[in-house]
Structure formats: C-alpha cells, structure tokens
Motif scaffolding. Structure first.
Motif, PDB file in Angstrom:
ATOM      1  N   ALA A 152       0.831  -1.207   0.000  1.00  0.00           N
ATOM      2  CA  ALA A 152       0.000   0.000   0.000  1.00  0.00           C
ATOM      3  C   ALA A 152       0.867   1.258   0.000  1.00  0.00           C
ATOM      4  CB  ALA A 152      -0.929  -0.001   1.206  1.00  0.00           C
ATOM      5  N   ASP A 156       1.120   4.103  -3.002  1.00  0.00           N
ATOM      6  CA  ASP A 156       0.877   5.533  -2.789  1.00  0.00           C
ATOM      7  C   ASP A 156       2.062   6.396  -3.198  1.00  0.00           C
ATOM      8  OD1 ASP A 156      -1.719   5.657  -1.986  1.00  0.00           O
ATOM      9  OD2 ASP A 156      -1.290   5.422   0.147  1.00  0.00           O
ATOM     10  N   ASP A 278     -11.463  -2.769  -4.041  1.00  0.00           N
ATOM     11  CA  ASP A 278     -10.958  -1.798  -5.005  1.00  0.00           C
ATOM     12  C   ASP A 278     -10.474  -0.539  -4.289  1.00  0.00           C
ATOM     13  OD1 ASP A 278     -10.351  -0.388  -7.252  1.00  0.00           O
ATOM     14  OD2 ASP A 278     -12.417   0.007  -7.830  1.00  0.00           O
ATOM     15  N   LEU A 279     -11.255  -0.065  -3.313  1.00  0.00           N
ATOM     16  CA  LEU A 279     -10.873   1.156  -2.594  1.00  0.00           C
ATOM     17  C   LEU A 279      -9.611   0.952  -1.770  1.00  0.00           C
ATOM     18  CD1 LEU A 279     -14.393   2.342  -1.363  1.00  0.00           C
ATOM     19  CD2 LEU A 279     -12.971   3.431  -3.100  1.00  0.00           C
ATOM     20  N   THR A 281      -7.129  -0.986  -2.648  1.00  0.00           N
ATOM     21  CA  THR A 281      -5.991  -1.258  -3.527  1.00  0.00           C
ATOM     22  C   THR A 281      -5.517   0.055  -4.132  1.00  0.00           C
ATOM     23  OG1 THR A 281      -6.941  -3.407  -4.082  1.00  0.00           O
ATOM     24  CG2 THR A 281      -5.170  -2.600  -5.493  1.00  0.00           C
ATOM     25  N   PRO A 282      -4.329   0.562  -3.725  1.00  0.00           N
ATOM     26  CA  PRO A 282      -3.940   1.921  -4.101  1.00  0.00           C
ATOM     27  C   PRO A 282      -3.414   2.093  -5.510  1.00  0.00           C
ATOM     28  CG  PRO A 282      -2.214   0.914  -2.776  1.00  0.00           C
ATOM     29  CD  PRO A 282      -3.343  -0.087  -2.843  1.00  0.00           C
ATOM     30  N   ASP A 283      -3.136   0.985  -6.234  1.00  0.00           N
ATOM     31  CA  ASP A 283      -2.462   1.149  -7.518  1.00  0.00           C
ATOM     32  C   ASP A 283      -3.354   0.921  -8.726  1.00  0.00           C
ATOM     33  OD1 ASP A 283      -2.790  -1.480  -6.979  1.00  0.00           O
ATOM     34  OD2 ASP A 283      -0.701  -2.077  -7.292  1.00  0.00           O
ATOM     35  N   ALA A 287      -9.324   4.604  -5.166  1.00  0.00           N
ATOM     36  CA  ALA A 287      -8.558   4.532  -3.930  1.00  0.00           C
ATOM     37  C   ALA A 287      -8.968   5.677  -3.015  1.00  0.00           C
ATOM     38  CB  ALA A 287      -7.061   4.592  -4.213  1.00  0.00           C
ATOM     39  N   THR A 289      -7.818   8.410  -0.359  1.00  0.00           N
ATOM     40  CA  THR A 289      -6.584   9.108  -0.013  1.00  0.00           C
ATOM     41  C   THR A 289      -6.907  10.473   0.589  1.00  0.00           C
ATOM     42  OG1 THR A 289      -4.421   9.803  -0.859  1.00  0.00           O
ATOM     43  CG2 THR A 289      -6.331  10.185  -2.283  1.00  0.00           C
ATOM     44  N   VAL A 341      -7.429   5.994  -9.879  1.00  0.00           N
ATOM     45  CA  VAL A 341      -6.027   5.659 -10.020  1.00  0.00           C
ATOM     46  C   VAL A 341      -5.813   5.045 -11.402  1.00  0.00           C
ATOM     47  CG1 VAL A 341      -4.087   4.326  -9.129  1.00  0.00           C
ATOM     48  CG2 VAL A 341      -5.799   5.260  -7.563  1.00  0.00           C
TER      49      VAL A 341
END
Length: 347
Positions: A152, A156, A278-279, A281-283, A287, A289, A341
C-alpha cells in the motif's frame, strides 16, 4: 553489548541495504577497464623513467619494452630481463608499481575477495544511511499484513528506500530486500533493534507481527523511542485493541473482525466487497486518499466539490462529510476523498 553501541561494521548482517542490480557483463567490463587503466599507468611511469631501467639486450627501453615490463610485473611473472637500475626507478617500483600490481590483481581476481569487499561496501552504505535517514516508515513484521502494508505504501508513491523492515525471519527479509527495502534482522520488541532501524526519527511505525502479545510489546517499545511518530498496529482479536491503544498505538486495525465482516458481506452483497477491495488497492481503480484543501475551496462545503469527499481531517481529528463540523472547509483542513487511479501502463 547493545546493537547501538557496536561499530558500523558489526551491523553488517543485521542491517542490509538493498543491492543495486547491474548486468554481469557490465561488471566484467568495468573490471577489465580498471585493470587496463592500472596497466597503462604502469606503462607510462616506466616509459617516462626509461633511463633508470636496464635491459639485458643493452639497447635501451622502448615503449614496447615498457608495455612488456608493466605486463609481466603487474601479473607477478617477472622474468627479470628488464630491471630498475637507478635509485629513483627502484623507489617508484616500491611506491607506485607495487600498489598498482596489488590493484591489478584485486580487479582481475575480485571474485576471491568478494565477501570482504561486499562487507566493506555494506558497512560504508550503512554508515551513510544511519547518518541521513529520517521521516521514514518502519514496518515491524513482514508477514502477510506487513507485506500488504508495504504494498500500500509503494502504491501511494513511497520510495522503497524510505521503508525499513524489521523481522527475525531471514526469508522474509530477503523478500523485502529484493524489492529495494532496507532490512534489519532482529526482534521489534528490543529497543536497540528499533534504534538501529532509526525508529526515533521515523515518520510512522507499522506494527504487524503475527501475535497480539508481541504487537503490544513492540508498540510499547516504539512509543518510548518515538513519542511523536504515528504508530499503527494490527491485532487479531478485538479484546486486545485497548491494550494496543494503551501501549501507544494511534490506530489499531482488528484483522480477524475486518476479514470476517468482509466474508459475511460477500455472502449477500459480493459487489460491495469487490468495491471495498478496489478502494483498498492503491495502484488501480479507485482509492481512498487525503489531500490538502485548495485556497478556492476554503469556506465552501465539501459535499459540493467535484471529488467524492468522505470526510474532513481537522487538527488530527476526522469528521465525516455529514457531520456538522464538516459543513464548511477551514484553512489547514485535509480532505479524505475517493480518487481514480490510473495504472502506469495506461497513463
């Protein structure tokens, strides 16, 4: 003796800096170039001082003879047909040619000294790293939870060199080192191990061991060393959450309850679980943030912004978007929102 009291070279094997991957062919070429430079330096030294050398043929020392003498001297063959005769030539042989011979052998036979040179290189890199490291993230425990936390962070945009992994399992440390992370071998419950990891100057400390009692001890030790760091911890059971908070953890994630809740939701609303994944998973995809508010947004309502705002962070406290405190954005606020993202291969 405490780890922090030991000299830097003793920490080689405890701290491991990530290796820079280079091509084997490139490494061989660099060694050959180094050997040729040493040979060329010896040739020039002998040629410019050729009057001080004696050749058994008696016809003087030519440039070719200089190459010949430098080659057989640096390779330690030494036939003796060309020898330094004058005092200056002998002095140069002692002070210059001999060191060049040693350098020549080290370059060409470097594999026999690989362990020694690697330890010395690691010691120098560790010394430099310990001097400059700060505002980094220390991850204690590189199991399933620790790996996910690191993933994660990298998703980011965190620099791998700004993440330090502490663990006692060498296989886990090798896996962390393979992706460019700095690793420290030892237990996070020991203050000297966390000091070596630079916990006192860390921005955040992630506590993710496999046992709840270990997590409590790590959190206590980390809070004592780093009173201002953000400490986030994971526990398996809800009943241990208060122990982590009393130990100094700022945020506590109950892994078993979170996983169980998702499993229960998946039986009735699997699409909700898919969206939550999905939310988280930052890539890719969506996401959650944070960002600073822009000047033109101050005074307005977060519900009227183009972004999907979930909450407002003010003075370190989170207010949901439907709370009265979040009706108007104030200077210094941060917005918790959902962003799209784009994977690197689609950008």
């Amino acid at each position: 003796m405490s780890l922090t009291d030991q000299p830097t070279h003793s920490l080689v094997g405890v701290i491991k800096m990530p290796d820079k991957v280079s091509s084997p062919v490139r490494a061989i070429v660099k060694r050959v170039i180094g050997a040729l430079l040493a040979l060329l330096a010896a040739v020039l030294i002998v040629y410019f001082d050729r009057e001080g050398y004696r050749d058994v043929n008696g016809d003087g020392v030519s440039l070719l003879d200089s190459f010949y003498y430098a080659t057989v001297s640096l390779s330690t063959t030494g036939y003796g047909d060309i020898t330094p005769a004058s005092s200056s030539a002998r002095l140069v042989n002692v002070l210059v040619i001999t060191p060049l011979r040693i350098l020549f052998l080290i370059v060409l036979v470097g594999t026999t000294l690989e362990v020694l040179t690697e330890r010395s290189r690691q010691a120098m890199r560790i010394q430099k790293w310990r001097r400059v490291v700060r505002d980094h993230v220390v991850v204690v425990g590189y199991g399933t939870k620790g790996r996910s936390a690191v993933h994660a962070l990298l998703g980011d945009g965190a620099d791998p060199g700004s993440i330090v992994v502490v663990d006692t399992v060498q296989e886990a440390l090798d896996a962390a080192s393979a992706i460019g992370l700095v690793t420290v071998h030892g237990s996070g419950t020991r203050s000297d191990v966390l000091r070596v990891a630079g916990a006192a100057r860390a921005r955040a400390i992630v506590v993710a061991p496999n046992r709840d009692d270990t997590a409590v001890l790590v959190a206590l030790t980390a809070r004592e060393l780093a009173p201002k760091a953000q400490i986030v911890a994971s526990v398996r059971e809800r009943e241990n959450e208060h122990l982590l908070r009393q130990s100094g953890a700022d945020s506590v994630v109950v892994s078993s309850e979170t996983a169980g809740r998702l499993l229960g939701m998946a039986t009735a609303t699997p699409s909700v679980v898919e969206m939550v994944e999905d939310l988280l998973t930052p890539d890719k995809g969506l996401a959650i943030t944070e960002r600073d508010v822009e000047q033109g947004e101050i005074g307005g309502s977060p519900r009227h912004l183009p972004d999907i705002v979930l909450g407002v962070v003010r003075d370190g406290k989170l207010y949901r978007v439907d709370a009265a405190e979040a009706d108007a954005i104030e200077p210094g606020d941060r917005l918790l929102y959902v962003k799209k993202v784009t994977p690197p291969d689609e950008g």
